[in-house]
Write an enzyme that holds these catalytic residues in place. Structure first.
Site, mmCIF file in Angstrom:
data_model
loop_
_atom_site.group_PDB
_atom_site.id
_atom_site.type_symbol
_atom_site.label_atom_id
_atom_site.label_comp_id
_atom_site.label_asym_id
_atom_site.label_seq_id
_atom_site.Cartn_x
_atom_site.Cartn_y
_atom_site.Cartn_z
ATOM 1 N N LYS A 22 51.208 72.949 -2.683
ATOM 2 C CA LYS A 22 52.453 73.358 -1.994
ATOM 3 C C LYS A 22 52.299 73.189 -0.484
ATOM 4 C CE LYS A 22 53.252 77.851 -0.937
ATOM 5 N NZ LYS A 22 53.616 78.007 0.493
ATOM 6 N N ASN A 23 51.187 73.703 0.049
ATOM 7 C CA ASN A 23 51.048 73.702 1.502
ATOM 8 C C ASN A 23 50.850 72.307 2.077
ATOM 9 O OD1 ASN A 23 51.426 76.401 1.415
ATOM 10 N ND2 ASN A 23 49.354 76.992 2.047
ATOM 11 N N ARG A 121 54.006 86.941 12.359
ATOM 12 C CA ARG A 121 54.130 85.497 12.264
ATOM 13 C C ARG A 121 54.972 84.845 13.374
ATOM 14 N NH1 ARG A 121 54.360 83.928 5.941
ATOM 15 N NH2 ARG A 121 52.976 82.300 6.602
ATOM 16 N N ARG A 400 57.586 80.840 -5.667
ATOM 17 C CA ARG A 400 57.578 80.008 -4.459
ATOM 18 C C ARG A 400 56.389 79.055 -4.463
ATOM 19 N NH1 ARG A 400 57.596 83.013 0.901
ATOM 20 N NH2 ARG A 400 57.282 80.838 1.415
HETATM 21 C C1 UD1 Z 1 49.827 78.483 6.661
HETATM 22 C C2 UD1 Z 1 49.981 78.496 5.159
HETATM 23 C C3 UD1 Z 1 49.747 79.889 4.597
HETATM 24 C C4 UD1 Z 1 48.397 80.429 5.053
HETATM 25 C C5 UD1 Z 1 48.249 80.295 6.571
HETATM 26 C C6 UD1 Z 1 46.858 80.668 7.057
HETATM 27 C C7 UD1 Z 1 51.600 76.764 4.708
HETATM 28 C C8 UD1 Z 1 52.952 76.407 4.238
HETATM 29 N N1 UD1 Z 1 51.306 78.044 4.816
HETATM 30 O O1 UD1 Z 1 50.797 79.356 7.194
HETATM 31 O O2 UD1 Z 1 49.787 79.802 3.171
HETATM 32 O O3 UD1 Z 1 48.307 81.772 4.686
HETATM 33 O O4 UD1 Z 1 48.507 78.938 6.996
HETATM 34 O O5 UD1 Z 1 45.916 79.873 6.449
HETATM 35 O O6 UD1 Z 1 50.775 75.910 4.935
HETATM 36 N N2 UD1 Z 1 50.275 82.398 14.940
HETATM 37 C C9 UD1 Z 1 50.678 82.747 16.212
HETATM 38 N N3 UD1 Z 1 51.573 81.946 16.845
HETATM 39 C C10 UD1 Z 1 52.078 80.801 16.280
HETATM 40 C C11 UD1 Z 1 51.644 80.470 14.974
HETATM 41 C C12 UD1 Z 1 50.740 81.289 14.337
HETATM 42 O O7 UD1 Z 1 50.260 83.767 16.759
HETATM 43 O O8 UD1 Z 1 52.881 80.109 16.911
HETATM 44 C C13 UD1 Z 1 49.315 83.296 14.209
HETATM 45 C C14 UD1 Z 1 49.972 83.941 12.992
HETATM 46 O O9 UD1 Z 1 50.680 85.107 13.338
HETATM 47 C C15 UD1 Z 1 48.782 84.239 12.112
HETATM 48 C C16 UD1 Z 1 47.848 83.072 12.404
HETATM 49 O O10 UD1 Z 1 48.283 82.516 13.639
HETATM 50 O O11 UD1 Z 1 48.169 85.438 12.499
HETATM 51 C C17 UD1 Z 1 47.833 82.037 11.308
HETATM 52 O O12 UD1 Z 1 49.082 81.460 11.171
HETATM 53 P P1 UD1 Z 1 49.288 79.927 10.769
HETATM 54 O O13 UD1 Z 1 47.967 79.241 10.650
HETATM 55 O O14 UD1 Z 1 50.287 79.342 11.702
HETATM 56 O O15 UD1 Z 1 49.914 80.081 9.343
HETATM 57 P P2 UD1 Z 1 51.150 79.329 8.739
HETATM 58 O O16 UD1 Z 1 51.167 77.907 9.197
HETATM 59 O O17 UD1 Z 1 52.361 80.151 8.898
#
Ligand code: UD1
Length: 419
Positions: A22-23, A121, A400
């Site tokens: 999925k990811n 997030r 999902r």
């Molecule tokens: C992706 C995965 C999710 C997984 C996560 C962490 C997909 C569709 N989803 O989510 O399944 O749990 O990686 O491995 O691939 N953050 C910030 N600012 C930003 C973006 C992120 O502070 O602009 C923080 C988030 O709050 C969180 C951390 O970074 O604490 C990790 O987030 P991120 O790696 O971005 O996760 P996702 O891409 O949402």
């Protein structure tokens, strides 16, 4: 209300093939926007999230069509640059379409994304990077109006303060057709990023270092569509391993990349499972009595222990003798499955980002509610090994990310069905 019913306590046995990731699929679906013409994505899982991604593409003017395991996308007709609030609310990954829309249209209107409630997030890293690439962003009441300065984004040197998976993907989608060179420092190294880079390079992009902390992208004028096979889903693979291990059973997993589970398989071995890797297959045979792993399980960016598996491994640890400690470092609100596991009789204490599980084999069936995607899967894993009948409600979350999870466990001998 629809529910999954598990009559637990049956030892599971058999072999299974793993769905596509999925990811990895979601950003690749977004990336198809960058090339006019027909893209064919094999092994794309048919899930609520990939359906949402298709709805976004359709809204933008693209055509999508499923043929057996393949998703066929034609983005020649792309004519819109706004994603509705409703679709943005349905999944967090809707934000990774932003970089691609900007690359294709020069303008975009999106909204702050929704998704599972596992933490605040934010999307600051995505937005800051796009600004560095020449995008003006106006934010008002959750609406983001974005416009590229000039007729094309330009390359930039970007340093991510945290290796965000989504931000790395968004930047990649913006950078592949930007003018000049982009370097992403402290990029996420998750295998799904490498899969996205492989897809983009097959379309003609010039990316070096996908899957490492420094990714270099030389912008090209355009991409061509291609036929691509999505990588297997490592989180689904581990969910099946944990489900079988919880019942003391054995499983032969086919079409899986064991290297992507290098932080997970040792934990299963430590708990008393025999784990063997044969090329693209994993064999696991569990003992009747599992032991708590000796080391705390601390979630970390790849190659560390995946946060997505924390709830599922916690469900397994409820059946392992001894104390298992979980430290959740990625998302601050990712223990919402704990009260549900407790309804089955689990002994778990949470303090801040730490959860302490006292394992026992005494869990018994109960009615429980999915709290988020992986939390829902954790309840199914627990239900498989708990004695008696477990009913799992709020399946919208688990759907999902899992293609008919109950059918996969049923094929392994579980007494599990959806009504
Ligand atoms: C992706 C995965 C999710 C997984 C996560 C962490 C997909 C569709 N989803 O989510 O399944 O749990 O990686 O491995 O691939 N953050 C910030 N600012 C930003 C973006 C992120 O502070 O602009 C923080 C988030 O709050 C969180 C951390 O970074 O604490 C990790 O987030 P991120 O790696 O971005 O996760 P996702 O891409 O949402």
């Amino acid at each position: 209300m629809e529910k999954i019913v598990v009559n637990g306590g049956k030892k599971l046995e058999g072999e299974c093939k793993i769905q596509g990731s999925k990811n990895a699929s979601l950003p690749i679906i977004g990336a198809t926007m960058l090339s006019s013409g027909e893209n064919i994505l094999h092994m794309c899982p048919m899930l609520r999230d990939t359906e949402t991604a298709c709805k976004i593409l359709q809204l933008l003017g693209c055509k999508t069509n499923w043929q057996e395991d393949a998703l066929i996308i034609n983005s020649s007709g792309l004519c819109n640059n706004e994603i509705s609030k409703n679709l943005m609310n349905q999944m967090r990954s809707s934000i990774i379409f932003l970089g691609a829309i900007l690359a294709r249209c020069g303008e975009a209107r999106v909204y702050f994304p929704g998704g599972c409630d596992i933490g605040s997030r934010p999307i600051d890293l995505h937005i800051d990077a796009l600004k560095k690439m020449g995008v003006d962003v106006n934010e008002c009441g959750g609406q983001l109006d974005c416009k590229v300065n000039g007729n094309r984004m330009h390359g930039a040197e970007i340093f991510l303060s945290f290796p965000s998976v989504g931000a790395t993907e968004n930047i990649l989608l913006a950078a592949v057709t930007a003018k000049g060179k982009t370097v992403i420092n402290n990029a996420a190294v998750e295998p799904e990023i490498e899969d996205l880079c492989n897809y983009l390079n097959k379309c003609g992009a010039k990316i070096v270092g996908g899957g490492t902390q420094i990714i270099q992208i030389d912008g090209v004028d355009s991409l061509k569509p291609c036929e691509y096979t999505i990588m297997p889903d490592r989180i689904v693979a581990a969910t099946l391993l944990c489900g079988v291990a919880a019942t003391g059973g054995e499983i032969f997993l086919k079409s899986v990349n064991a290297g992507n589970l290098s932080s997970v398989l040792p934990v299963l071995s430590d708990m008393g499972c025999r784990v063997r890797v044969f090329g693209k297959s994993i064999f696991l045979k569990a003992k009747d009595f599992l032991f708590a792993p000796k080391q705390p399980i601390r979630t970390m960016p790849y190659p560390g222990f995946p946060t997505d598996l924390q709830p599922i491994m916690m469900a397994l640890s409820c059946f392992a003798e001894g104390t298992t400690i979980f430290v959740e470092t990625i998302f601050e609100n990712r223990f919402r499955h704990v009260p549900e596991l407790k309804r089955l009789g689990a002994s778990i204490r949470v303090e801040g980002r730490v959860a302490v599980v006292e394992g026992s084999r005494e869990l018994r069936g109960a009615c429980v509610y999915g709290t988020d995607l992986r939390g829902g899967a954790a309840l199914i894993v627990a239900g498989l090994a708990a004695m008696g009948r477990t009913e799992i409600f709020r399946l919208c979350y688990v759907d999902r990310g899992y293609e008919k999870i109950e059918e996969q466990f049923s094929e392994l001998g579980a007494n599990i069905f959806r009504i």
